[in-house]
Design a protein around this motif. Structure first.
Motif, mmCIF file in Angstrom:
data_model
loop_
_atom_site.group_PDB
_atom_site.id
_atom_site.type_symbol
_atom_site.label_atom_id
_atom_site.label_comp_id
_atom_site.label_asym_id
_atom_site.label_seq_id
_atom_site.Cartn_x
_atom_site.Cartn_y
_atom_site.Cartn_z
ATOM 1 N N ARG A 139 -3.482 5.036 2.066
ATOM 2 C CA ARG A 139 -3.728 5.685 3.343
ATOM 3 C C ARG A 139 -3.102 7.066 3.296
ATOM 4 N NH1 ARG A 139 -0.801 3.288 7.331
ATOM 5 N NH2 ARG A 139 0.445 1.952 5.952
ATOM 6 N N HIS A 140 -3.587 7.975 4.119
ATOM 7 C CA HIS A 140 -3.004 9.306 4.107
ATOM 8 C C HIS A 140 -3.041 9.933 5.494
ATOM 9 C CE1 HIS A 140 -7.323 10.164 3.365
ATOM 10 N NE2 HIS A 140 -7.096 11.215 4.121
ATOM 11 N N ARG A 141 -2.189 10.912 5.655
ATOM 12 C CA ARG A 141 -2.103 11.610 6.934
ATOM 13 C C ARG A 141 -1.832 13.094 6.668
ATOM 14 N NH1 ARG A 141 2.698 10.930 11.497
ATOM 15 N NH2 ARG A 141 1.908 12.491 12.968
ATOM 16 N N MET B 286 1.357 5.174 1.558
ATOM 17 C CA MET B 286 1.058 6.103 2.644
ATOM 18 C C MET B 286 1.470 7.499 2.201
ATOM 19 S SD MET B 286 -0.063 6.675 5.690
ATOM 20 C CE MET B 286 0.103 7.654 7.189
ATOM 21 N N PRO C 6 -3.760 0.010 -2.274
ATOM 22 C CA PRO C 6 -4.521 0.644 -1.197
ATOM 23 C C PRO C 6 -3.817 1.929 -0.748
ATOM 24 C CG PRO C 6 -4.130 -1.697 -0.753
ATOM 25 C CD PRO C 6 -3.235 -1.307 -1.886
ATOM 26 N N ASP D 211 0.820 -1.199 0.000
ATOM 27 C CA ASP D 211 0.000 0.000 0.000
ATOM 28 C C ASP D 211 0.859 1.255 0.000
ATOM 29 O OD1 ASP D 211 0.894 -0.555 2.533
ATOM 30 O OD2 ASP D 211 -0.899 0.157 3.557
#
Length: 296
Positions: free
Chosen positions: A232-234, A183, A230, A181
């Protein structure tokens, strides 16, 4: 610019342990990309007008030129241990390391370097060649450092700049090739304020919404191109370099653009990419536009 189909992954060797680890990583990168591997050694001694032949009375296989050929052959053997079916070529090229590697980058899909070579000073976190080549190469540069992990995400720093888009493209490709994935991290600060405290005079909710919009716009469309990755993030308030270095502890690769929105014209690398290159806990890919596609 379209990279030619036969463009290789290029790895630099100098006889150091760091370079041999770079060879192993480069071999894996070449296999996953379906590319050949090219092993190169920059042979600087002709520039100093020293004798390359064996000293009087020494064995015929001695001498600087033979040693250069030998370390390249050792690197080719090491690549074969990792990927026996991989097509590998090699070359000993006269010249200093930085100009030789920059020339190689013009026809490479990826350039892989060890973080420190034989000439490194003990106090340096990253060798000068790695810094200079990362700043000026015509292809992405992968600097092998930190913990080599087979798990964890591909980590990418996003700041909304055009070069950040190039970094995202590279990061998605890597995540897809590695079957992992992605990030995406977007960190932001108010320049006049301490990096870990929000001034009470600002509309915090409006600021957060603006920064979340920056990341959302940067990521728009990429999941459609890479549905197997996939994401995800921040988004967080704080120094971007510090946040990326922290996140790199669990990443298998950290990707940054060579220079982002805040880069000063006189800097070789942007402050964030420079800090991440020195302090990341995972291998680092520095992404820069090819010569034909950039203005500088």
């Amino acid at each position: 610019m379209t990279i030619r189909p036969g463009a290789p992954v290029v790895v630099a060797v100098d006889g150091s342990a760091s370079a041999l680890e770079a060879v192993r990583i480069a071999a894996r990168e070449a296999v996953t990309r379906g590319r050949p591997l090219r092993v190169v050694h920059a042979f600087i001694w002709p520039l100093y007008d020293v004798s390359l032949a064996p000293a009087p009375g020494a064995p015929l296989h001695a001498g600087l030129r033979h040693r250069a050929d030998q370390l390249v052959a050792e690197a080719v053997t090491e690549a074969g241990k990792v990927a026996p079916e991989l097509a590998v070529t090699s070359a000993v090229l006269d010249g200093a390391a930085t100009p030789v590697l920059l020339a190689e980058s013009r026809d490479a899909v990826l350039l892989v370097l060890g973080s420190r070579g034989l000439g490194g000073f003990g106090g340096l976190l990253i060798g000068s060649v790695a810094v200079q080549v990362s700043a000026h190469a015509d292809c992405p540069v992968l600097v092998v450092k930190g913990e080599g992990r087979a798990d964890g995400p591909v980590l990418v720093g996003v700041d909304g700049s055009d070069l950040s888009t190039e970094a995202l493209k590279f990061a998605f490709e890597e995540a897809s090739l590695r079957g992992t994935d992605l990030m995406a991290v977007h960190a932001w600060i108010i320049p006049a304020a301490p990096s870990d405290l929000l001034p009470v005079a600002y509309d915090v909710q409006a600021l957060v919404a603006d920064e979340e919009r920056v990341l959302a716009e940067a990521l728009a469309g990429w999941s459609e191109r890479y549905p197997d990755v996939p994401v995800r993030h921040r988004v967080a308030y704080g120094a971007p370099a510090r946040m990326l270095v922290e996140e790199s502890a669990t990443a298998q690769l950290t990707v940054v653009g060579a220079r982002g929105r805040g880069a000063l014209a006189g800097m070789l690398l942007g402050s964030v990419s420079h800090a991440v290159l020195h302090h990341s806990q995972s291998p680092v890919a520095i992404v820069r536009r090819r010569r034909e596609d950039r203005k500088d």
